[in-house]
Scaffold this active site. Structure first.
Site, mmCIF file in Angstrom:
data_model
loop_
_atom_site.group_PDB
_atom_site.id
_atom_site.type_symbol
_atom_site.label_atom_id
_atom_site.label_comp_id
_atom_site.label_asym_id
_atom_site.label_seq_id
_atom_site.Cartn_x
_atom_site.Cartn_y
_atom_site.Cartn_z
ATOM 1 N N MET A 95 0.798 -1.221 0.000
ATOM 2 C CA MET A 95 0.000 0.000 0.000
ATOM 3 C C MET A 95 0.838 1.282 0.000
ATOM 4 O O MET A 95 0.409 2.302 0.513
ATOM 5 C CB MET A 95 -0.962 -0.011 1.193
ATOM 6 C CG MET A 95 -1.960 -1.151 1.140
ATOM 7 S SD MET A 95 -2.939 -1.157 -0.391
ATOM 8 C CE MET A 95 -3.870 -2.674 -0.211
ATOM 9 N N HIS A 114 -3.708 -5.542 -9.138
ATOM 10 C CA HIS A 114 -4.692 -4.501 -8.807
ATOM 11 C C HIS A 114 -6.097 -5.104 -8.941
ATOM 12 O O HIS A 114 -6.377 -5.785 -9.933
ATOM 13 C CB HIS A 114 -4.522 -3.298 -9.747
ATOM 14 C CG HIS A 114 -5.467 -2.195 -9.410
ATOM 15 N ND1 HIS A 114 -5.257 -1.345 -8.345
ATOM 16 C CD2 HIS A 114 -6.655 -1.837 -9.962
ATOM 17 C CE1 HIS A 114 -6.277 -0.507 -8.261
ATOM 18 N NE2 HIS A 114 -7.133 -0.774 -9.231
HETATM 19 C C1 GAR Z 1 -5.716 -7.143 -2.839
HETATM 20 O O1 GAR Z 1 -7.058 -7.120 -3.241
HETATM 21 C C2 GAR Z 1 -4.856 -6.378 -3.821
HETATM 22 O O2 GAR Z 1 -5.252 -6.525 -5.158
HETATM 23 C C3 GAR Z 1 -5.078 -4.971 -3.351
HETATM 24 O O3 GAR Z 1 -5.109 -5.054 -1.958
HETATM 25 C C4 GAR Z 1 -5.541 -6.352 -1.549
HETATM 26 C C5 GAR Z 1 -4.486 -6.945 -0.648
HETATM 27 O O4 GAR Z 1 -4.904 -8.155 -0.107
HETATM 28 N N1 GAR Z 1 -4.063 -4.098 -3.867
HETATM 29 C C6 GAR Z 1 -4.301 -2.836 -4.212
HETATM 30 O O5 GAR Z 1 -5.373 -2.300 -4.104
HETATM 31 C C7 GAR Z 1 -3.084 -2.106 -4.767
HETATM 32 N N2 GAR Z 1 -3.502 -0.951 -5.496
HETATM 33 P P1 GAR Z 1 -3.869 -9.248 0.446
HETATM 34 O O6 GAR Z 1 -2.936 -8.531 1.433
HETATM 35 O O7 GAR Z 1 -4.753 -10.235 1.162
HETATM 36 O O8 GAR Z 1 -3.118 -9.844 -0.691
#
Ligand code: GAR
Length: 205
Positions: A95, A114
């Site tokens: 993030m 994404h």
């Molecule tokens: C996921 O949905 C990923 O695609 C998103 O955050 C989540 C993390 O989940 N990423 C973004 O939004 C980046 N722009 P996780 O920690 O369980 O993998």
């Protein structure tokens, strides 16, 4: 003589379900051209760190806040990458935005997942649940996930893979997020990592 596998670092900030998908697909042999050598979290409390430890993958925490500046943060990341001879960086729920000064040092060697079909619902301010809130607010009937190379434009690099997911009546951001993860992210992220690792291996030979 080239090495047998590409050294991969996975950058995380939260739950780490995408990291888990990568670990599982490495175990099952779907990821065979690369190996996860390091997990870096921007957040010391990220559950992703527990997943890495359980899989015996070395981890590090680099907090932007504690580093004090973007320059210092990225310097620490670069040092870790160098120490661990990392050749491919996977942003899996990371993030923090990386500056051009960082991304330009690893052209076509950073990939990101994404949770939408880029170019919809992407760029600055669109991350995590916010992406699904925006998709529901707009009223799209199909969404999905995208894996792309990372360059200086947030979510603007070349697309590697995409997978569509239908929106259901009555979806909440949470139900939609889960469906996109299960039916898109956890499938295409490992596939894309294998694809790019295999390309990098072939280039080394
Ligand atoms: C996921 O949905 C990923 O695609 C998103 O955050 C989540 C993390 O989940 N990423 C973004 O939004 C980046 N722009 P996780 O920690 O369980 O993998």
């Amino acid at each position: 003589m080239s090495r047998a596998k590409v050294n991969i670092a996975v950058f995380v900030s939260g739950g780490g379900t995408n990291l888990q998908a990568l670990i599982d697909k490495q175990k099952s042999g779907i990821i065979k051209s690369g190996e996860i050598k390091l997990v870096v979290s921007s957040n010391k409390d990220a559950f992703a760190l527990e997943r890495a430890k359980k899989a015996n993958i070395p981890c590090a925490v680099v907090s932007k806040k504690e580093c004090g500046s973007q320059e210092e943060f990225e310097k620490k990341l670069r040092e870790l990458l160098k120490e661990n001879k990392i050749e491919l960086i996977v942003l899996a729920g990371f993030m923090c935005i990386l500056s051009e000064s960082f991304t330009s040092k690893y052209p076509k060697r950073i990939i990101n997942v994404h949770p939408s079909l880029i170019p919809s619902f992407c760029g600055k301010g669109y991350y995590g649940l916010k992406v699904h809130e925006a998709a529901l607010e707009y009223g799209v009937k199909v969404t999905g996930a995208t894996v792309h190379f990372v360059n200086e434009i947030p979510d603007g690099g070349e697309i590697i893979m995409q997978r569509a997911v239908e929106v259901s009546d009555g979806d909440t951001p949470e139900t939609l997020q889960k469906r996109v993860m299960v039916n898109a992210e956890w499938i295409i992220l490992p596939q894309a990592v294998e694809k790019v690792s295999a390309q990098l291996l072939a280039e080394k030979k």
